[in-house]
Write a protein that holds these residues in place. Structure first.
Motif, short mmCIF file in Angstrom:
data_model
loop_
_atom_site.label_atom_id
_atom_site.label_comp_id
_atom_site.label_asym_id
_atom_site.label_seq_id
_atom_site.Cartn_x
_atom_site.Cartn_y
_atom_site.Cartn_z
N GLN A 109 15.79 45.50 44.19
CA GLN A 109 16.89 44.22 43.84
C GLN A 109 17.32 44.13 42.56
OE1 GLN A 109 18.47 42.72 46.62
NE2 GLN A 109 17.75 43.87 47.39
N ARG A 145 23.88 40.70 54.37
CA ARG A 145 25.34 40.60 53.30
C ARG A 145 26.23 40.91 53.71
NH1 ARG A 145 21.27 42.01 48.86
NH2 ARG A 145 20.18 41.13 47.64
N LYS A 174 21.58 42.61 40.70
CA LYS A 174 21.32 41.23 41.60
C LYS A 174 20.65 39.70 40.28
CE LYS A 174 22.57 43.21 45.53
NZ LYS A 174 22.74 44.62 45.13
N SER A 199 29.85 39.54 54.47
CA SER A 199 31.23 39.64 53.43
C SER A 199 31.61 39.82 54.83
CB SER A 199 30.46 41.37 53.34
OG SER A 199 30.77 42.09 54.12
N GLU A 240 23.69 50.64 39.82
CA GLU A 240 23.96 49.33 40.46
C GLU A 240 23.53 47.87 39.40
OE1 GLU A 240 25.68 49.18 43.61
OE2 GLU A 240 26.17 51.90 43.21
N SER A 246 22.39 34.94 53.35
CA SER A 246 23.12 35.74 54.35
C SER A 246 22.14 36.48 55.09
CB SER A 246 24.09 37.24 53.53
OG SER A 246 22.73 37.75 53.03
N TRP A 263 22.90 32.59 41.75
CA TRP A 263 22.24 32.24 43.66
C TRP A 263 23.42 32.12 44.32
CZ3 TRP A 263 22.66 29.70 47.81
CH2 TRP A 263 21.96 29.88 49.22
N LYS A 287 26.43 33.49 44.50
CA LYS A 287 26.96 34.96 43.89
C LYS A 287 26.01 36.27 44.53
CE LYS A 287 28.80 38.37 40.17
NZ LYS A 287 29.08 38.44 39.44
N ASP A 288 24.88 36.01 43.78
CA ASP A 288 24.31 37.24 44.61
C ASP A 288 22.81 37.39 44.41
OD1 ASP A 288 23.11 37.36 42.29
OD2 ASP A 288 24.74 39.43 41.37
N GLN A 316 20.25 43.97 52.23
CA GLN A 316 21.36 44.58 52.18
C GLN A 316 21.71 44.45 53.75
OE1 GLN A 316 23.02 45.97 50.18
NE2 GLN A 316 24.95 46.38 51.07
N THR A 346 18.17 32.80 50.96
CA THR A 346 19.26 33.58 50.29
C THR A 346 20.93 33.52 51.59
OG1 THR A 346 20.11 35.79 49.93
CG2 THR A 346 18.78 35.86 51.56
N GLN A 364 18.87 37.48 35.09
CA GLN A 364 18.46 38.85 36.24
C GLN A 364 17.24 38.20 37.17
OE1 GLN A 364 20.67 42.19 34.09
NE2 GLN A 364 21.79 42.12 36.23
#
Length: 283
Positions: free
Chosen positions: A252, A275, A47, A279, A44, A231, A203, A205-206, A272, A229, A166
């Motif tokens: 992460q 997020r 982030k 979304s 993956e 979310s 920050w 973005k993800d 998660q 964050t 990252q």
């Protein structure tokens, strides 16, 4: 307490000379980190994780500061979070490697190569540690050398605009971390630095920013952990500690947990879930 590779009077002549060499050369650009720990790259995309560690403040005192209190209302606050040792150094090591290495002081100790920095380097994941001085730098302990990823704090602003790594580990100096100049100074410093992070493309973005303290100033181990964050909101009440933060950082970024972080409770599920809910396709 505070630790520094430049403050080693307790070590005697040999330790002082070793620390002087490290201070003069180990954290300058271009010096390698020694043997890196092996790790498999994550399938993956990693982030963007930001970590700020401040000094010697109890949970209650931290939440009395105006800017810190505002962050706790706007984002998420872990209300049952603890340091894992005394004094400062073993807590920094716990976050960055999942182990205190049995250390119970703030003196310089040459540890085996490893830690999250070497692990990320091996996995091809970018990282930097932004330091306002030599204090609060755990990366100089692993392998007896400090990697070129450790850079001056002045690099943070330009990197936030373009080329943000990252993992960004951010350590203010002895005044701005609250150790020497009081928590109100640290609160003002946060009010200047955090908006730079939360307005950055990485920050937004993800990204997730963790703000914590190495140890408490009270007769307990309870310290605050702010999870900044877009979310996640509200209070996180489950028991957590510095190993939990280590576990969360690793997950992460898509690398294996280190040391005692393997058994720790992480915040990845909460992050998660938040997020997904935030979304457009989330329910």
């Amino acid at each position: 307490m505070v630790f520094s590779i430049a403050k080693t009077g307790r070590l005697g002549l040999i330790g002082t000379l070793l620390a002087a060499v490290l201070s003069a050369t180990a954290c300058q650009p271009g010096v390698g980190a020694g043997t890196s720990a092996s790790a498999s790259p994550s399938p993956e995309p990693a982030k963007h994780v930001f970590v700020i560690v401040l000094e010697n403040t109890s949970y209650q005192l931290a939440l009395r500061q105006p800017y810190i209190a505002s962050l706790s209302r706007q984002y998420a606050l872990a209300t049952n979070y603890s340091a894992v040792a005394l004094p400062s150094l073993p807590n920094y090591l716990a976050i960055s490697s999942g182990s205190t290495w049995g250390i119970r002081d703030d003196a310089y100790h040459q540890l085996p190569a490893g830690g999250i920095g070497a692990q990320l380097t091996s996995a091809g994941i970018s990282w930097k540690a932004y330091m306002e001085g030599f204090t609060g730098n755990p990366f100089a302990y692993y392998g007896g050398a400090c990697p070129s990823n450790v850079v001056p704090m002045t690099n943070l602003g330009p990197d936030l605009k373009a080329g943000t790594p990252q993992l960004s580990w951010i350590t203010p100096g002895l005044c701005n971390d609250g150790h020497d100049c009081g928590l109100r100074t640290a609160d003002r410093w946060l009010s200047q630095v955090v908006p730079q992070i939360t307005s950055s493309p990485a920050w937004r973005k993800d990204g997730v920013l963790f703000i914590t303290w190495d140890e408490s100033s009270a007769n307990d181990s309870r310290v605050a952990l702010l999870v900044v964050t877009p979310s996640l909101r509200g209070q996180i009440t489950m028991p957590l500690d510095h190993y939990s933060l280590s576990a969360t950082i690793s997950e992460q970024l898509g690398v294996a947990r280190l040391g005692q972080a393997r058994q720790a409770t992480s915040l990845s599920k909460e992050l998660q879930a938040a997020r997904v809910q935030a979304s457009p396709s989330g329910s």
